[in-house]
Design a protein around this motif. Structure first.
Motif, PDB file in Angstrom:
ATOM      1  N   ALA A 176       0.829  -1.208   0.000  1.00  0.00           N
ATOM      2  CA  ALA A 176       0.000   0.000   0.000  1.00  0.00           C
ATOM      3  C   ALA A 176       0.862   1.256   0.000  1.00  0.00           C
ATOM      4  N   LYS A 177       1.965   1.227   0.704  1.00  0.00           N
ATOM      5  CA  LYS A 177       2.868   2.378   0.704  1.00  0.00           C
ATOM      6  C   LYS A 177       3.506   2.570  -0.672  1.00  0.00           C
ATOM      7  N   LYS A 178       3.719   1.470  -1.369  1.00  0.00           N
ATOM      8  CA  LYS A 178       4.328   1.537  -2.691  1.00  0.00           C
ATOM      9  C   LYS A 178       3.329   2.007  -3.754  1.00  0.00           C
ATOM     10  N   ILE A 217      -2.924  -1.489  -3.838  1.00  0.00           N
ATOM     11  CA  ILE A 217      -2.382  -2.727  -3.284  1.00  0.00           C
ATOM     12  C   ILE A 217      -1.907  -3.647  -4.404  1.00  0.00           C
ATOM     13  N   LEU A 218      -2.740  -3.810  -5.425  1.00  0.00           N
ATOM     14  CA  LEU A 218      -2.371  -4.665  -6.553  1.00  0.00           C
ATOM     15  C   LEU A 218      -1.107  -4.144  -7.230  1.00  0.00           C
ATOM     16  N   ASN A 219      -1.039  -2.852  -7.464  1.00  0.00           N
ATOM     17  CA  ASN A 219       0.146  -2.275  -8.114  1.00  0.00           C
ATOM     18  C   ASN A 219       1.381  -2.429  -7.246  1.00  0.00           C
ATOM     19  N   GLY A 220       1.214  -2.295  -5.926  1.00  0.00           N
ATOM     20  CA  GLY A 220       2.344  -2.467  -5.029  1.00  0.00           C
ATOM     21  C   GLY A 220       2.890  -3.887  -5.053  1.00  0.00           C
ATOM     22  N   THR A 235       4.834  -4.252  -8.344  1.00  0.00           N
ATOM     23  CA  THR A 235       6.019  -3.439  -8.635  1.00  0.00           C
ATOM     24  C   THR A 235       7.097  -3.456  -7.552  1.00  0.00           C
ATOM     25  N   GLU A 236       6.744  -3.796  -6.324  1.00  0.00           N
ATOM     26  CA  GLU A 236       7.752  -3.831  -5.253  1.00  0.00           C
ATOM     27  C   GLU A 236       8.712  -4.997  -5.502  1.00  0.00           C
ATOM     28  N   LYS A 237       9.995  -4.701  -5.475  1.00  0.00           N
ATOM     29  CA  LYS A 237      11.005  -5.708  -5.797  1.00  0.00           C
ATOM     30  C   LYS A 237      11.605  -6.390  -4.569  1.00  0.00           C
ATOM     31  N   GLN A 238      11.295  -5.884  -3.375  1.00  0.00           N
ATOM     32  CA  GLN A 238      11.947  -6.448  -2.192  1.00  0.00           C
ATOM     33  C   GLN A 238      11.030  -6.362  -0.965  1.00  0.00           C
ATOM     34  N   PHE A 239      10.284  -7.425  -0.748  1.00  0.00           N
ATOM     35  CA  PHE A 239       9.512  -7.552   0.484  1.00  0.00           C
ATOM     36  C   PHE A 239      10.387  -8.255   1.515  1.00  0.00           C
ATOM     37  N   THR A 240      10.181  -7.919   2.768  1.00  0.00           N
ATOM     38  CA  THR A 240      10.984  -8.526   3.825  1.00  0.00           C
ATOM     39  C   THR A 240      10.075  -9.140   4.875  1.00  0.00           C
ATOM     40  N   GLN A 259       5.535 -12.662 -11.018  1.00  0.00           N
ATOM     41  CA  GLN A 259       4.317 -12.023 -11.506  1.00  0.00           C
ATOM     42  C   GLN A 259       3.419 -12.966 -12.300  1.00  0.00           C
ATOM     43  N   GLU A 260       3.947 -14.099 -12.706  1.00  0.00           N
ATOM     44  CA  GLU A 260       3.119 -15.087 -13.402  1.00  0.00           C
ATOM     45  C   GLU A 260       2.345 -15.950 -12.411  1.00  0.00           C
ATOM     46  N   THR A 261       3.038 -16.430 -11.375  1.00  0.00           N
ATOM     47  CA  THR A 261       2.397 -17.335 -10.415  1.00  0.00           C
ATOM     48  C   THR A 261       1.807 -16.601  -9.215  1.00  0.00           C
ATOM     49  N   ARG A 262       2.218 -15.339  -9.009  1.00  0.00           N
ATOM     50  CA  ARG A 262       1.836 -14.560  -7.830  1.00  0.00           C
ATOM     51  C   ARG A 262       2.218 -15.285  -6.545  1.00  0.00           C
ATOM     52  N   ARG A 263       3.373 -15.946  -6.595  1.00  0.00           N
ATOM     53  CA  ARG A 263       4.005 -16.631  -5.468  1.00  0.00           C
ATOM     54  C   ARG A 263       5.413 -16.062  -5.280  1.00  0.00           C
TER      55      ARG A 263
END
Length: 384
Positions: free
Chosen positions: A326-328, A336-339, A342-347, A358-362
């Motif tokens: 959401a911040k992204k 939320i969907l765009n975040g 496009t976010e490359k690094q979740f922790t 982005q294909e499997t959404r995993r």
């Protein structure tokens, strides 16, 4: 996760719920006006607070509560407080469908977390996708879950990956095993994957049998499994049934290696000394020396007086990930969907640093770790 695709409902129930979902979903779609520029940001939670899976909802709540403390203390999302709207689904596909409709129609909800079991989540997926509301099934390991559409996402390691690793770890201890698995859609699929990978790794399955989720006496089955002279016993199920199996295994005289149960306080408590040395798939151990993990463990202990386990971590990480998205991308449904896209690094505490395929959404490049039960605690073996 851990046996993450949970669900004791049969396919016919899911199919019926899907039919309802299709009918409701036609009218459930709405425009993306879920959030205004001020006020509280809400996430919906569909999960079990009562019923057979209520323990998992309790563990989720602890993880969510700690995450909310941290998120709101740090200013929430752009200065806006974050709160949850809970709906008790009992992890039942028949209940997740109307819950999904309620969340889609509630314009204040910008994303949904849950449900606990994959069948319960899959039944509701058509509504979330038609309503363009992200469904974040953070404990859904069913391979099919994220195939429902662009709005179905999961950080869970998939069931095939779990069972490939399970077979790998079993093969290091035994070449001949007996297997029991839950008489559910999840249990059958877990066994199919384990059977496939066991064959590849040279493991002989000398005996196998399903067990009913509400069983109280499985000794006749376990005796047959023992008489096949296995070197180890493999259980594919959850915490309560895993505890029943390992205790009754010891009662019928099997003293060999046990693989099964779950990394939950409930399993450890119910199984007791019978499970000492048990090996499970997991994502987290409070004994991990990583400073970031020890900081989390310290905060969790201070708030709840106990060590965290996998399902606390799943919930804690899930809320942090959606807030980061959401911040992204913005505190709206499309944001939320765009975040997430496009976010490359979740922790996370459980998965570490990751990004979504982005294909499997995993999550890409993550794997379970091997944990062993010693002195009442699951600790890492070093295998990942």
């Amino acid at each position: 996760m851990s046996k993450i695709w949970s669900g004791s409902r049969r396919l016919r129930i899911v199919a019926g719920a899907l039919a309802v979902a299709t009918a409701i979903g036609v009218t459930a779609a709405c425009s993306d006006d879920a959030s205004s520029d001020s006020g509280t940001v809400y996430f919906g939670v569909s999960g079990p607070r009562t019923g057979n899976s209520a323990e998992y909802g309790r563990l989720w709540q602890q993880g969510f509560d700690l995450a909310l403390d941290e998120i709101n203390a740090a200013g929430g999302i752009d200065g806006r407080k974050v709160e949850l709207k809970w709906e008790d689904s009992q992890s039942d596909p028949k209940q997740t469908v109307p819950i999904a409709t309620k969340f889609v129609d509630d314009k204040s909800v910008i994303a949904e977390l849950g449900d606990f079991s994959s069948p319960a989540s899959i039944a509701a997926s058509p509504i979330y996708n038609r309503g363009k509301l992200v469904q974040y099934g953070f404990t859904n390991s069913a391979v099919e879950f994220t195939k429902a559409g662009d709005y179905s996402w999961s950080p869970s390691i998939t069931l095939d990956v779990y069972q490939e690793r399970n077979a790998e770890w079993v093969s290091k201890k035994a070449k001949k095993v007996s297997v029991v698995y839950l008489e559910t859609d999840w249990g059958k699929q877990a066994f199919q994957f384990f059977q496939q990978f066991a064959k590849q790794k040279g493991i002989e399955i000398a005996y196998s049998s399903p067990i009913l989720p509400d069983s109280t006496d499985v000794k006749p089955i376990l005796i047959k499994g023992r008489e096949a002279n296995p070197e180890a016993f493999v259980h594919l199920g959850y915490g309560p049934d895993g505890a029943l199996v390992v205790k009754q295994l010891r009662d019928v005289g099997f003293a060999g290696q046990f693989f099964g149960g779950q990394n939950t306080p409930q399993f450890i408590s119910l199984a007791g000394a019978a499970a000492d040395g048990d090996i499970v798939n997991g994502v987290f151990s409070p004994a991990d020396p990583d400073p970031r993990i020890q900081d989390f463990v310290g905060k969790f202990r201070k708030k709840f007086g106990v060590d965290p386990g996998d399902f606390n971590v799943y919930a804690y990480d899930a809320l942090h990930v959606l807030v980061q998205a959401a911040k992204k991308g913005g505190a709206t449904r499309e944001g939320i969907l765009n975040g997430l896209r496009t976010e490359k690094q979740f922790t996370g505490i459980g998965l570490g640093t990751f990004a979504f395929d982005q294909e499997t959404r995993r999550p890409k490049g993550v794997s379970p770790r091997e944990l062993v039960l010693k002195d009442g605690k699951f600790v890492p073996t070093g295998n990942r």
